[in-house]
Design a protein around this motif. Structure first.
Motif, PDB file in Angstrom:
ATOM      1  N   PRO A 190       3.411 -10.959   4.289  1.00 15.04           N
ATOM      2  CA  PRO A 190       3.014 -10.459   2.969  1.00 15.04           C
ATOM      3  C   PRO A 190       2.846  -8.946   3.018  1.00 15.04           C
ATOM      4  CG  PRO A 190       1.580 -12.259   3.689  1.00 15.04           C
ATOM      5  CD  PRO A 190       2.400 -11.852   4.866  1.00 15.04           C
TER       6      PRO A 190
ATOM      7  N   GLY B  27       1.773  -5.434   0.543  1.00 14.97           N
ATOM      8  CA  GLY B  27       1.399  -4.766  -0.697  1.00 14.97           C
ATOM      9  C   GLY B  27       2.095  -3.422  -0.752  1.00 14.97           C
TER      10      GLY B  27
ATOM     11  N   ALA C 144       1.926  -1.234   1.803  1.00  7.88           N
ATOM     12  CA  ALA C 144       2.170  -0.796   3.189  1.00  7.88           C
ATOM     13  C   ALA C 144       1.397   0.480   3.539  1.00  7.88           C
ATOM     14  CB  ALA C 144       3.661  -0.603   3.455  1.00  7.88           C
ATOM     15  N   SER C 145       0.214   0.619   2.973  1.00  8.61           N
ATOM     16  CA  SER C 145      -0.619   1.768   3.340  1.00  8.61           C
ATOM     17  C   SER C 145      -1.563   1.409   4.492  1.00  8.61           C
ATOM     18  CB  SER C 145      -1.435   2.238   2.128  1.00  8.61           C
ATOM     19  OG  SER C 145      -2.409   1.269   1.794  1.00  8.61           O
ATOM     20  N   GLY C 146      -1.380   0.230   5.064  1.00  9.22           N
ATOM     21  CA  GLY C 146      -2.286  -0.264   6.103  1.00  9.22           C
ATOM     22  C   GLY C 146      -2.317   0.625   7.330  1.00  9.22           C
TER      23      GLY C 146
ATOM     24  N   SER D 119      -9.724   5.271   0.056  1.00  8.21           N
ATOM     25  CA  SER D 119      -9.153   6.602  -0.216  1.00  8.21           C
ATOM     26  C   SER D 119      -7.658   6.506  -0.509  1.00  8.21           C
ATOM     27  CB  SER D 119      -9.385   7.534   0.969  1.00  8.21           C
ATOM     28  OG  SER D 119     -10.752   7.585   1.255  1.00  8.21           O
ATOM     29  N   SER D 120      -7.063   5.368  -0.209  1.00 11.80           N
ATOM     30  CA  SER D 120      -5.639   5.133  -0.480  1.00 11.80           C
ATOM     31  C   SER D 120      -5.422   4.490  -1.847  1.00 11.80           C
ATOM     32  CB  SER D 120      -5.096   4.197   0.595  1.00 11.80           C
ATOM     33  OG  SER D 120      -5.929   3.045   0.668  1.00 11.80           O
TER      34      SER D 120
ATOM     35  N   THR E  60      -2.638  -1.865  -3.020  1.00 12.67           N
ATOM     36  CA  THR E  60      -2.691  -2.948  -4.001  1.00 12.67           C
ATOM     37  C   THR E  60      -3.970  -3.749  -3.829  1.00 12.67           C
ATOM     38  OG1 THR E  60      -1.644  -4.545  -2.513  1.00 12.67           O
ATOM     39  CG2 THR E  60      -0.167  -3.191  -3.885  1.00 12.67           C
TER      40      THR E  60
ATOM     41  N   ASN F 248      -5.898  -4.880  -0.420  1.00 14.90           N
ATOM     42  CA  ASN F 248      -7.332  -4.588  -0.266  1.00 14.90           C
ATOM     43  C   ASN F 248      -8.095  -5.856   0.109  1.00 14.90           C
ATOM     44  OD1 ASN F 248      -7.478  -2.362  -3.183  1.00 14.90           O
ATOM     45  ND2 ASN F 248      -6.773  -1.964  -1.103  1.00 14.90           N
TER      46      ASN F 248
ATOM     47  N   ILE G  69      -2.162 -14.222  -0.979  1.00 16.56           N
ATOM     48  CA  ILE G  69      -3.030 -14.073  -2.156  1.00 16.56           C
ATOM     49  C   ILE G  69      -2.141 -13.650  -3.319  1.00 16.56           C
ATOM     50  CG2 ILE G  69      -4.941 -12.736  -3.144  1.00 16.56           C
ATOM     51  CD1 ILE G  69      -5.852 -12.312  -0.139  1.00 16.56           C
TER      52      ILE G  69
END
Ligand SMILES: Cc1cc2nc3c(=O)[nH]c(=O)nc-3n(C[C@H](O)[C@H](O)[C@H](O)COP(=O)(O)OP(=O)(O)OC[C@H]3O[C@@H](n4cnc5c(N)ncnc54)[C@H](O)[C@@H]3O)c2cc1C
Length: 483
Positions: free
Chosen positions: A73, A75, A77-79, A138-139, A144, A148, A210
């Motif tokens: 999955p 979102g 991709a800011s992980g 902060s992202s 998404t 989160n 989710i």
């Protein structure tokens, strides 16, 4: 990035039937766009699938299971722990077409939104109705809501308001076998059976996808005040944080920047920050207007007692925005120093913050790495960031050793590997440092219960599933020198 894997044609055809041929992409160019997140490892998926509905996801997961194809999955991709990097190929499941805010209810103080909704867009939509959704990574401009929830994101306001999980009333989740679960509900009070909602929050895409979230809202605070205070000694800043907590004060945000972070931000944005200081604290108080003034005065007095050099109080919302820019731009600013960046979120009990800051500085010096320290000091959640160049093998050896020592130090001080970024592949090698075998076994049992074929985001979370750490790891707990 090797490009050897290929999916069976009948699987591709089945996926196209479900989501539409336009939304199944297999060219190398399109797959390359899904090979990364905000960490440094890259790995190509075999296909990108962009569903629009929960039902489509429920239809495609069992087919992937039957082919033993991983599904990751994704979102925005800011992980920062590598969660959405498809380490074992398979399907990158892009949730961003599911971007509808379905309901905002001032009567029930809740909103319902699809997983791919952008975090900032959601917060703005809620604010337009006079309500407040406090989780504010902060992202937020990129991330998404689904991402989160999957990471249990935090942010500057977590100190007063809590983290993402504190605002999730219910979820729609698709499990690996294609079942659609509706967990929780529309009430704050809900003790009907096991708390599946909390189980899925923070599960990093390893237990289910989710697709929809029911989120708690609160009334917007009447007023807020933002303050910036500078210190000549970093220890004084860290001790101010501990003193604020010990005094029972509850600022809405309590952020810390060391001198190195401050200097890179100043050279990037030219905000007029006091670059000769050793540390900054950014504080925000909110609530009824009268209380805000009192709280701000009490905080200023306490900062001065702990040798703060100057306290700047924003007089307008624009000035407050400008002060927050300093904090929110650190990641972009430090990215200019070197080509790569390792961003950690080691978290210690607040009383250990002064010692943690001191020991992080020692680690930076010991391994001769470019280390800046900033973060959500109020909840002990520091972000030591190491800037590096992956092409320099010698530097990278020192970087990986430094990261391991940061984790060991965090655990020594009673902290945790991650306060908000999750484990992903980046911290999985260290899970056995924090969790006893029985605890890891309990987590594996949960994983097997929801995903027996292990198709959902394999290669994350569990130490046995991830590539070895790039340098030999010391044993932990550390052996005392005399033993
Ligand atoms: C500059 C910067 C600042 C940041 N600041 C913060 C911060 O203040 N606080 C904080 O907590 N984090 C922060 N982060 C980290 C990151 O933004 C968060 O972890 C965010 O929650 C990830 O959201 P995303 O949509 O990008 O998810 P992704 O990165 O795409 O995915 C993250 C994980 O969630 C899983 N996932 C995504 N969507 C779903 C879904 N619908 N169902 C199941 N699993 C899913 C993925 O498989 C992956 O494991 C920051 C990152 C950057 C780059």
């Amino acid at each position: 990035m090797p490009d050897e894997r290929r999916l069976p044609a009948d699987l591709i055809h089945a996926l196209e039937e479900i989501v539409g041929a336009r939304f199944v992409r297999t060219t190398i160019e399109e797959r390359a766009l899904y090979a990364y997140d905000a960490t440094i490892r890259r790995s190509l998926p075999d296909a990108v699938v962009r569903p629009k509905t929960t039902q489509e996801i429920a239809a495609l997961l069992p087919i992937c299971g039957a082919h033993h194809i991983p599904v990751v999955p994704r979102g925005a991709a800011s992980g920062l722990s590598g969660g959405s990097v498809p380490l074992r190929g398979g399907i990158a499941l892009d949730l961003t077409r599911m971007d509808a805010i379905l309901e905002i209810s001032p009567q029930d103080l809740l909103a319902v939104a699809q997983a791919g909704v952008n975090t900032q867009r959601f917060a703005d939509a809620v604010a337009a109705q006079g309500l407040f959704f406090p989780p504010d990574p902060s992202s937020a401009l990129a991330s998404t809501l689904g991402g989160n929830a999957a990471e249990n994101a935090g942010g500057p306001h977590a100190f007063k308001y809590g983290v993402f999980r504190d605002y999730v009333l219910g979820l729609t989740v698709v499990t690996a076998d294609g079942r659609i679960l509706h967990t929780g509900g529309r009430t704050v009070k809900n003790v009907s059976g096991y708390d599946l909602t909390r189980l899925f929050v923070g599960s990093e895409g390893t237990l289910g996808v989710i697709t929809e979230l029911t989120l708690k809202l609160i009334p917007k605070p009447q007023a807020k005040r933002t303050l910036l205070t500078a210190y000549d000694r970093i220890e004084d800043a860290a001790e101010t944080v501990s003193a604020i907590i010990a005094a029972g004060m509850q600022p809405a945000a309590l952020e810390f920047l060391d001198d190195a972070s401050m200097r890179v931000v100043e050279s990037y944005l030219h905000l007029g920050l006091p670059v000769d200081a050793q540390a900054l604290l950014l504080l925000e108080v909110d609530g009824p207007a009268v209380a805000v003034t009192e709280q701000a005065e009490a905080l200023i007095a306490l900062c001065r007692t702990h040798h703060s050099r100057e306290v700047e109080v924003a007089q307008t919302p624009q000035q407050a925005e400008q002060l927050w820019r300093a904090r929110k731009s650190i990641s972009s600013a430090v990215a200019r120093i070197k080509p790569s960046k390792i961003s950690e979120d080691a978290t210690v009990p607040p009383s250990k913050l002064p010692e943690m800051v001191h020991r992080l500085q020692e680690i930076g010096r010991k391994y001769e790495v470019d280390l800046v320290i900033f973060g959500h000091a109020g909840d002990g959640n520091l972000h030591p960031n190491i800037m590096c160049d992956e092409r320099d093998a010698q530097e990278m050896t020192r970087v990986w050793q430094a990261v391991a020592e940061i984790f060991a130090t965090t655990l020594d001080l009673g902290g945790t590997l991650s306060g908000e970024h999750g484990i992903g592949y980046m911290k999985a090698p260290f899970m056995a440092w924090e969790h006893a075998p029985a605890e890891l076994d309990a987590m594996r049992a949960v994983k097997r219960a929801f995903d027996p074929l292990s198709i959902l985001n394999p290669g994350k979370l569990f130490p046995e599933d991830v590539p070895p750490w790039p340098v030999p790891l010391p044993t932990y707990p550390r052996t005392p020198p005399s033993a």
